[in-house]
Design an enzyme around this catalytic site. Structure first.
Site, short mmCIF file in Angstrom:
data_model
loop_
_atom_site.label_atom_id
_atom_site.label_comp_id
_atom_site.label_asym_id
_atom_site.label_seq_id
_atom_site.Cartn_x
_atom_site.Cartn_y
_atom_site.Cartn_z
CE LYS A 59 -2.31 -1.05 3.78
NZ LYS A 59 -1.79 -2.36 4.20
NE ARG A 78 -4.41 -1.60 9.95
CZ ARG A 78 -3.38 -1.07 9.29
NH1 ARG A 78 -3.42 0.16 8.86
NH2 ARG A 78 -2.31 -1.80 9.07
NE ARG A 87 7.24 -2.44 6.06
CZ ARG A 87 5.92 -2.31 6.00
NH1 ARG A 87 5.33 -2.01 4.87
NH2 ARG A 87 5.18 -2.50 7.06
NE ARG A 141 6.26 0.03 10.22
CZ ARG A 141 5.14 -0.15 9.56
NH1 ARG A 141 4.98 0.42 8.39
NH2 ARG A 141 4.18 -0.91 10.05
NE ARG A 187 2.19 -4.94 11.37
CZ ARG A 187 3.37 -4.87 10.77
NH1 ARG A 187 4.45 -5.41 11.33
NH2 ARG A 187 3.48 -4.27 9.62
P1 ADP Z 1 1.07 -2.14 8.05
O1 ADP Z 1 0.00 -2.01 7.01
O2 ADP Z 1 2.37 -2.59 7.49
O3 ADP Z 1 0.65 -2.93 9.27
P2 ADP Z 1 0.73 0.63 8.94
O4 ADP Z 1 1.87 1.56 8.89
O5 ADP Z 1 -0.45 0.89 8.10
O6 ADP Z 1 1.44 -0.74 8.60
O7 ADP Z 1 0.21 0.47 10.46
C1 ADP Z 1 1.08 0.16 11.53
C2 ADP Z 1 0.27 -0.02 12.82
O8 ADP Z 1 -0.44 1.18 13.13
C3 ADP Z 1 -0.83 -1.10 12.76
O9 ADP Z 1 -0.32 -2.39 13.06
C4 ADP Z 1 -1.79 -0.59 13.84
O10 ADP Z 1 -1.33 -0.90 15.14
C5 ADP Z 1 -1.73 0.91 13.69
N1 ADP Z 1 -2.76 1.44 12.76
C6 ADP Z 1 -2.55 1.99 11.55
N2 ADP Z 1 -3.72 2.36 10.99
C7 ADP Z 1 -4.70 2.01 11.86
C8 ADP Z 1 -6.12 2.10 11.86
N3 ADP Z 1 -6.79 2.62 10.83
N4 ADP Z 1 -6.80 1.63 12.94
C9 ADP Z 1 -6.16 1.10 13.99
N5 ADP Z 1 -4.82 0.97 14.06
C10 ADP Z 1 -4.09 1.42 13.02
#
Ligand code: ADP
Length: 193
Positions: free
Chosen positions: A14, A89, A128, A134, A146
């Site tokens: 993404k 999400r 990554r 991260r 996750r």
């Molecule tokens: P990835 O898609 O690789 O898991 P992101 O950078 O989108 O990485 O998100 C990292 C973390 O941030 C998620 O595992 C979650 O804990 C939190 N997060 C991100 N977006 C949301 C969301 N819309 N609702 C709840 N938690 C979120």
């Protein structure tokens, strides 16, 4: 306005595709992951509260991310359109987003759903983790948490938008440019519709 959601599990590409799409279509990129990481870097109360969830691979509570997105929408009144990345999400987040957009007289035009197999996702995330800085990408148990959160809570977001016939599936394996071309043609079809 033209608003789209780039949807898919962690590691589906993404972030990579968002960068290319926003520059091609002139959209404002709203990534809740990036917004949360910048709150953590700034050591804000919101960041500190979010960090404990993120470190465990769990979703941050809905009200926190919804409020963050609501302010981001208000702060960009002149945007031609938004690309939502990593949001919504949960079904509750999707309903809240639909409401926020409708208050602004707009809506989601299309949900592009990237499809990538589970083994490939784990491989990409660990890879990554070698360079991203991260911590949630370096531990296999956090990565698996996750992916489980995704199946349990996030996969349903596609069903929400399927009701409105807004979901287009795109294969997320192949070269970055091939995937970008597939995403672009899905957008071009929808924006002409
Ligand atoms: P990835 O898609 O690789 O898991 P992101 O950078 O989108 O990485 O998100 C990292 C973390 O941030 C998620 O595992 C979650 O804990 C939190 N997060 C991100 N977006 C949301 C969301 N819309 N609702 C709840 N938690 C979120």
């Amino acid at each position: 306005m033209f608003n789209l959601i780039l949807f898919g599990p962690p590691g589906s590409g993404k972030g990579t595709q968002s960068e290319k799409l926003i520059s091609k279509y002139g959209l404002k990129h709203l990534s809740t992951g990036d917004l949360l990481r910048s709150e953590i870097a700034g050591q804000t109360p919101l960041g500190l509260a979010a960090k404990s969830f993120m470190d465990k691979g769990q979703l941050v509570p809905d009200e926190v991310v919804i409020e963050m997105i609501s302010s981001a929408l208000d702060n960009n009144p002149q945007a031609y359109g938004f690309l939502f990345d990593g949001f919504p999400r949960t079904t509750a987040q999707a309903e809240a987003l639909d409401k926020l957009l409708s208050q602004k007289g707009t809506s989601i035009a299309v949900v592009l759903a990237l499809q990538v197999g589970q083994n490939e996702l784990v491989k990409r995330l660990l890879n990554r983790g070698l360079t991203s800085g991260r911590s949630d990408d370096t531990k296999e148990d956090v990565i698996l948490a996750r992916l489980i959160e995704y199946e349990k809570k996030t996969a349903a977001v596609a069903d929400h938008y399927k009701k409105y016939d807004k979901v287009v599936y795109v294969k997320g394996e192949g070269s970055i440019d091939e995937i970008f071309d597939d995403l672009s043609s899905a957008i071009d079809k929808r924006s002409r519709a």
